[in-house]
Structure formats: C-alpha cells, structure tokens
Design a protein around this motif. Structure first.
Motif, short mmCIF file in Angstrom:
data_model
loop_
_atom_site.label_atom_id
_atom_site.label_comp_id
_atom_site.label_asym_id
_atom_site.label_seq_id
_atom_site.Cartn_x
_atom_site.Cartn_y
_atom_site.Cartn_z
N GLU A 139 0.84 -1.20 0.00
CA GLU A 139 0.00 0.00 0.00
C GLU A 139 0.88 1.25 0.00
O GLU A 139 1.73 1.43 0.88
CB GLU A 139 -0.91 -0.01 1.23
N GLY A 140 0.70 2.10 -1.02
CA GLY A 140 1.45 3.34 -1.12
C GLY A 140 2.89 3.17 -1.56
O GLY A 140 3.68 4.11 -1.45
N ARG A 141 3.25 2.01 -2.05
CA ARG A 141 4.64 1.74 -2.46
C ARG A 141 4.74 1.55 -3.96
O ARG A 141 3.79 1.20 -4.62
CB ARG A 141 5.17 0.48 -1.78
N PRO A 148 -5.16 -2.30 -5.27
CA PRO A 148 -5.19 -0.84 -5.17
C PRO A 148 -4.03 -0.31 -4.32
O PRO A 148 -3.50 -1.02 -3.47
CB PRO A 148 -6.53 -0.55 -4.48
N GLY A 149 -3.64 0.92 -4.59
CA GLY A 149 -2.65 1.58 -3.75
C GLY A 149 -1.21 1.28 -4.08
O GLY A 149 -0.31 1.71 -3.37
N VAL A 150 -0.95 0.54 -5.17
CA VAL A 150 0.41 0.22 -5.56
C VAL A 150 0.78 1.02 -6.80
O VAL A 150 0.01 1.07 -7.76
CB VAL A 150 0.57 -1.29 -5.88
N GLU A 151 1.92 1.67 -6.78
CA GLU A 151 2.41 2.36 -7.96
C GLU A 151 3.25 1.37 -8.76
O GLU A 151 4.39 1.05 -8.40
CB GLU A 151 3.27 3.57 -7.58
#
Length: 192
Positions: free
Chosen positions: A115-117, A130-133
């Motif tokens: 998440e957020g990485r 969701p939330g993965v770059e």
C-alpha cells in the motif's frame, strides 16, 4: 552475516528460487530454505526442491530478509499460509527486508505491505491491487525495505540487488563478475 529465509511452496518458480538461493550463498549470506509442510517441493516445471527445513522450524530464528519466489500456484500457497503473512508483517514492522519476484509480490500485497509503495511483478499479478504504484518496465524495484522483481528473466538482477542491499555493492559486483555476465549488463540497479 546476514540471514535470509526463502519459503518454498508447491508450484513455486524454480528458476527464481534457485537463482536467489545460489547467488546469495555465493555472496556468503546465510540462506535457509523452508517448505511449508516439511516435504520436498514440486516446483512449477516439475523440478523437485528439497528444503533445508520445515517452516515451523525456520520460524524459531530471526532473519534479515524473507524472499518469496513466484510461480502462480506457489505464490497462492504462500499467500494462504498465515505463518508467512505473520512473518512478512513482523519483518516489515521492524524495517527488515521483504522481497518477492514474479507472482510473489501479490503475497506482499495480501499482507498489506505494498500500500502506497512502488513495485513491479509479473505482468497482471498486481493489476487488481489498489494503492500500488506499478513500475512494470523495471526489472527490480526497491521502495524502502520492500524489494520486488518481474519474473524468471530478472531473477539474476533481483538476486544481485538483494546481495547489494545485504552485503554491499562490492560483494554484489564480485559475485556478478564470477558469473561471467556480459559487460554492462547490470540492470538490477537501473543501469543499462
């Protein structure tokens, strides 16, 4: 000396598992392989891998890093094992390395570690997370203490990057030189 756990599950991608185990051991890193059930592991292409120990036994130790090989079935089995999820979270909480290749990053995502990485994986493996770059074009992506890689073709770059993180750039370069890779091939750190 750094210590690394490589959990092995039926259906794992043998090229990824063996490349990581071999190269890290060449670097003098203590690598422990552990099967989920204590039995030999039949990998995705039919190769039988005999782990060093049972996962329950391995979990009595502390590790600096856990590396998850890919292979769709192997990653699914790792992701369904509560012991693996708990270990990944424990390492993440203590800012130690968690690493995965191919379908393995989906296990990291399932444990809440992506998440957020930024991350990469086998094409499609993280599309529904969701939330993965996603950094799909890169062979290896390091975001803080999380390391991900694309697949069998990037296994050597992945292993060399892990060596660099655990033992330093000089040790990674020494192992790479012994492998006789073509000059200028280093892609694990983003170089062409």
């Amino acid at each position: 000396m750094s210590s690394v756990l490589v959990p092995l599950a039926t259906g794992c991608e043998e090229l990824e598992a063996v490349t990581v185990i071999d190269l890290l051991r060449r670097a003098g890193i203590d690598v422990v392989t552990a099967s989920l059930d204590g039995e030999p592991v039949r990998a995705s292409r039919g190769v039988t891998l005999v782990a060093d120990t049972h996962l329950d036994e391995a979990l009595r130790r502390d590790f600096d890093m856990v590396v998850l090989p890919g292979g769709a079935e192997g990653a699914r089995r790792l992701g369904e094992d509560d012991r693996v999820t708990e270990l990944l979270r424990k390492l993440a909480d203590s800012e130690r390395f968690t690493a995965a290749i191919c379908a393995g990053p989906k296990v990291l995502a399932g444990a809440g570690l992506l998440e957020g990485r930024q991350a990469t994986a086998f094409p499609g493996a993280l599309d529904d997370v969701p939330g993965v770059e996603l950094r799909g074009g890169e062979p290896v992506v390091v975001d803080a203490s999380v390391v991900t890689s694309r697949g069998p073709g990037t296994a050597m770059d992945f292993a060399l990057r892990l060596i660099e993180l655990l033992a330093g750039e000089a040790q990674a370069a020494e192992v790479e030189q012994q492998l006789q890779r073509p000059s200028g091939h280093r892609q694990y750190n983003g170089e062409a």
